[in-house]
Design an enzyme around this catalytic site. Sequence first.
Site, PDB file in Angstrom:
ATOM      1  N   GLU A 223      -5.557   1.561  -7.479  1.00 22.56           N
ATOM      2  CA  GLU A 223      -5.796   2.650  -6.531  1.00 22.56           C
ATOM      3  C   GLU A 223      -7.136   3.344  -6.778  1.00 22.56           C
ATOM      4  O   GLU A 223      -7.683   3.992  -5.882  1.00 22.56           O
ATOM      5  CB  GLU A 223      -4.649   3.659  -6.586  1.00 22.56           C
ATOM      6  CG  GLU A 223      -3.351   3.020  -6.118  1.00 22.56           C
ATOM      7  CD  GLU A 223      -2.178   3.983  -6.054  1.00 22.56           C
ATOM      8  OE1 GLU A 223      -1.268   3.719  -5.267  1.00 22.56           O
ATOM      9  OE2 GLU A 223      -2.152   4.982  -6.793  1.00 22.56           O
TER      10      GLU A 223
ATOM     11  N   PHE B   4       0.812  -1.223   0.000  1.00 27.45           N
ATOM     12  CA  PHE B   4       0.000   0.000   0.000  1.00 27.45           C
ATOM     13  C   PHE B   4       0.848   1.277   0.000  1.00 27.45           C
ATOM     14  O   PHE B   4       0.373   2.337   0.398  1.00 27.45           O
ATOM     15  CB  PHE B   4      -0.972   0.016   1.181  1.00 27.45           C
ATOM     16  CG  PHE B   4      -1.867  -1.196   1.257  1.00 27.45           C
ATOM     17  CD1 PHE B   4      -2.623  -1.589   0.170  1.00 27.45           C
ATOM     18  CD2 PHE B   4      -1.942  -1.952   2.424  1.00 27.45           C
ATOM     19  CE1 PHE B   4      -3.435  -2.705   0.231  1.00 27.45           C
ATOM     20  CE2 PHE B   4      -2.757  -3.073   2.499  1.00 27.45           C
ATOM     21  CZ  PHE B   4      -3.509  -3.449   1.398  1.00 27.45           C
TER      22      PHE B   4
ATOM     23  N   ARG C 131      -8.217  -1.168 -20.758  1.00 25.74           N
ATOM     24  CA  ARG C 131      -8.432  -2.626 -20.856  1.00 25.74           C
ATOM     25  C   ARG C 131      -8.181  -3.266 -19.491  1.00 25.74           C
ATOM     26  O   ARG C 131      -7.185  -2.978 -18.830  1.00 25.74           O
ATOM     27  CB  ARG C 131      -7.478  -3.207 -21.893  1.00 25.74           C
ATOM     28  CG  ARG C 131      -7.463  -4.719 -21.921  1.00 25.74           C
ATOM     29  CD  ARG C 131      -6.627  -5.245 -23.067  1.00 25.74           C
ATOM     30  NE  ARG C 131      -7.376  -5.172 -24.319  1.00 25.74           N
ATOM     31  CZ  ARG C 131      -6.820  -5.031 -25.527  1.00 25.74           C
ATOM     32  NH1 ARG C 131      -5.500  -4.927 -25.637  1.00 25.74           N
ATOM     33  NH2 ARG C 131      -7.570  -4.997 -26.604  1.00 25.74           N
TER      34      ARG C 131
ATOM     35  N   LYS D 152     -10.735 -10.816 -12.816  1.00 23.08           N
ATOM     36  CA  LYS D 152     -10.797 -11.354 -11.458  1.00 23.08           C
ATOM     37  C   LYS D 152      -9.816 -10.622 -10.539  1.00 23.08           C
ATOM     38  O   LYS D 152     -10.191 -10.147  -9.469  1.00 23.08           O
ATOM     39  CB  LYS D 152     -10.496 -12.858 -11.485  1.00 23.08           C
ATOM     40  CG  LYS D 152     -10.713 -13.527 -10.146  1.00 23.08           C
ATOM     41  CD  LYS D 152     -10.475 -15.032 -10.233  1.00 23.08           C
ATOM     42  CE  LYS D 152     -11.781 -15.780 -10.309  1.00 23.08           C
ATOM     43  NZ  LYS D 152     -11.590 -17.240 -10.322  1.00 23.08           N
TER      44      LYS D 152
ATOM     45  N   ILE E 150       2.591  -7.412  -5.128  1.00 22.04           N
ATOM     46  CA  ILE E 150       2.344  -7.066  -3.725  1.00 22.04           C
ATOM     47  C   ILE E 150       0.986  -7.590  -3.266  1.00 22.04           C
ATOM     48  O   ILE E 150       0.367  -7.059  -2.340  1.00 22.04           O
ATOM     49  CB  ILE E 150       2.489  -5.548  -3.487  1.00 22.04           C
ATOM     50  CG1 ILE E 150       1.496  -4.721  -4.326  1.00 22.04           C
ATOM     51  CG2 ILE E 150       3.893  -5.109  -3.821  1.00 22.04           C
ATOM     52  CD1 ILE E 150       1.567  -3.202  -4.025  1.00 22.04           C
TER      53      ILE E 150
HETATM   54 MO1  MOS Z   1       1.477   3.231  -3.923  1.00 21.34          MO
HETATM   55  S1  MOS Z   1       0.856   4.441  -2.449  1.00 21.34           S
HETATM   56  O1  MOS Z   1       2.466   4.276  -4.857  1.00 21.34           O
HETATM   57  O2  MOS Z   1       2.167   1.845  -3.371  1.00 21.34           O
END
Ligand code: MOS
Length: 731
Positions: free
Chosen positions: A690, A240, A613, A618, A466
């Site tokens: 985001e 994050f 796109r 999922k 991540i």
């Molecule tokens: Mo993001 S806040 O650039 O991992």
Amino acid sequence: MRFDQPATTNPIDQLKVVGRPTDRIDGPLKTTGTAPYAYERHDVAPNAAYGYIVGAGIAKGRITAIDQGRAKSAPGVIAIVTAENAGELGKGNFNTARLLGGPAVEHYHQAIALVVAETFEQARAAAQLLKVSYATAEGVFDLEAAKTSERRTADRNSTIGDFAGAFAKAEVTLDETYTTPDHSHAMMEPHATTAAWRGDQLNIWTSNQMIDWTRTDLATTLGMPREKIHLMSPYIGGGFGAKLFLRADTVLAAIGARMVRRPVKVALQRPIMANNTVHRPATIQRIRLGATRQGKLTAIGHESWSGNLVGGKPENAVQQTLWLYAGENRLTGTRLAMLDLPEGNAMRAPGEAPGLMALEIAVDEMAERLGMDPVEFRVLNDTQVDPANPSRRFSERRLIECMRTGADRFGWAQRSVKPAQRREGRWWIGTGMAAAFRNNQVTKSGARVRLDGRGVVTVETDMTDIGTGSYTIIAQTAAEMMGVPLERVVVRLGDSSFPVSSGSGGQWGGNCSTAGVYAACVKLRDAVAQRAGLPAEGASFADGMVRAGGRSASLSEVAGDSGIVAEDTIEFAELSKRYQQSTFGAHFVEVAVDAYTAEVRVRRMLAVCASGRILNPKSARSQVIGGMTMGVGAALMEELAVDKRLGFFVNHDLAGYEVPVHADIPHQEVIFLDETDPISSPMKAKGVGELGICGVGAAVANAIYNATGVRVRDYPVTLDKLIGRMPTPGA
Ligand code: MOS
């Protein structure tokens, strides 16, 4: 490959593999607990010692003495690292405060020592025996007070037309102030590193979003050549933004391992993460809107105050206000105050996430003053060009379609315009909406692809996953490009020996890293065709074969024993400047508010996204519902409580820092508009990771207003801010 012309038809458009809701290829490793995370590298460092970080007990001042006597002789202790014996440390590009403090202390819980012992428990026990004496200096910890004091520094303004004049003349106006608190990333996996030296070669297994930035900063910090550092971060339990940069775990593990001449592992214990690392800074946002009686915005003013350590940046909460709505006279600006709290930095959608929490309440309030439907007010003020430069268009902008689709699917028409009209038993029911906006950044990204004699394509890039699905969308990209099934693609990520990628940040990773893989695959296709003696032009790749000019060859035969390798980097050129590239969405929320206790329950959530796109519906949906969940947290519960006397975040663990749990989150629906954006990359994709959080907080707050008639402008909207103002339950 230079991407300087809009993308035309290319192999990705076949959508045989890309664009499908493929399960995560790393899923089995995760669900069986066999994905090796940084702290669990017993395989490569079986004899590792354990480091335990000691955080400063003051916010500002100096260490006058560290009495190590009892700690040094405690069972199992091997070494104690402090600024005294750590050697000269440089400062990387990305950290504001030093990662090992002492004698000067710059913020609370700044690392000041690492105790290294045979076991974690021994290191932790010995750490409690260190006696640190401080000379405390006075600090500044209160943003509201600092914003008008000499601690206020840089004002950055952007103006168009005559904001003040237009605002003064406007027929309908709004001038309100909104606040958002400090937020903690609170990802599942803490910052963690295993470090091992072999001679002057340093091997680092860590949990980090940006391999190249972090390797470079570690080299600078330790004063060694970056080529001597091998940094690996193949599996990451969430970031994050907290893991964009080098942190204390990595630096101290490396120094500790050098000192004790064996591998050392360091994880930041959860209770020091909030103050030792970074957070999303609190904001105070003043918004002024002026409009004609018909609802056309004529003046848009948005100023945001935030704090940071000396050398830190402001939270750019006005970012979306530059582009979201039309309006001829504009003032946007950030104001920064120097605080002595821990460092503020990027957290999921930095800028837009807190900015929209304020702006999209203000827009809701303005619609009400105008007697307009909130969707219609936004539609009326849509812009298809950059308000600062009308010759610059958006590459794609389907905000109106997002809002209309959402309104239709959510049943927006059934909403009561007047608040506090709908009751179900003890609950007041209301709905709210907000626009979503997040910029689409593009940044260069490299990859290497290898075709071997089994017909297997191996992709290597230092891109990270991540928890987002990078492994999967990269495999889908390579499979589509090379005409092989997904099972014939191997993806290796997060290793500094691989080509430098975009990394994972700012929602750019999905689009940019796959575009880098696309570029490398274009080269590999050429090399395969050439070796097969086929014309590269017009060659098609499908079913493990290459075909051109009426002839064909199998990929495995062409590759042979030697295999074929290609490497390339996608580089973004003028297109990103010629067009404004952003992602758009609309959030719709229904809440129930307890008429007696003012407890808020979110009952329904819908997001409609227009984000280019969608490479994998999922994993993209998972990103968006994760963002929506964080948005509910920001709306209703998340807040780092500041001790304004002593200068630290008080609720610095997961017991005190509340985030949503499953029981807090209702059914979430996500709709992706069918869109391709040929301006953004050959993938025609954009960021989405985001966008999901952007606007959610305001949609929840607007729904609470619709349910109760209580407008709260101070996040989080906890029941104490509602209860004294609730409508009479019996009414
Ligand atoms: Mo993001 S806040 O650039 O991992």
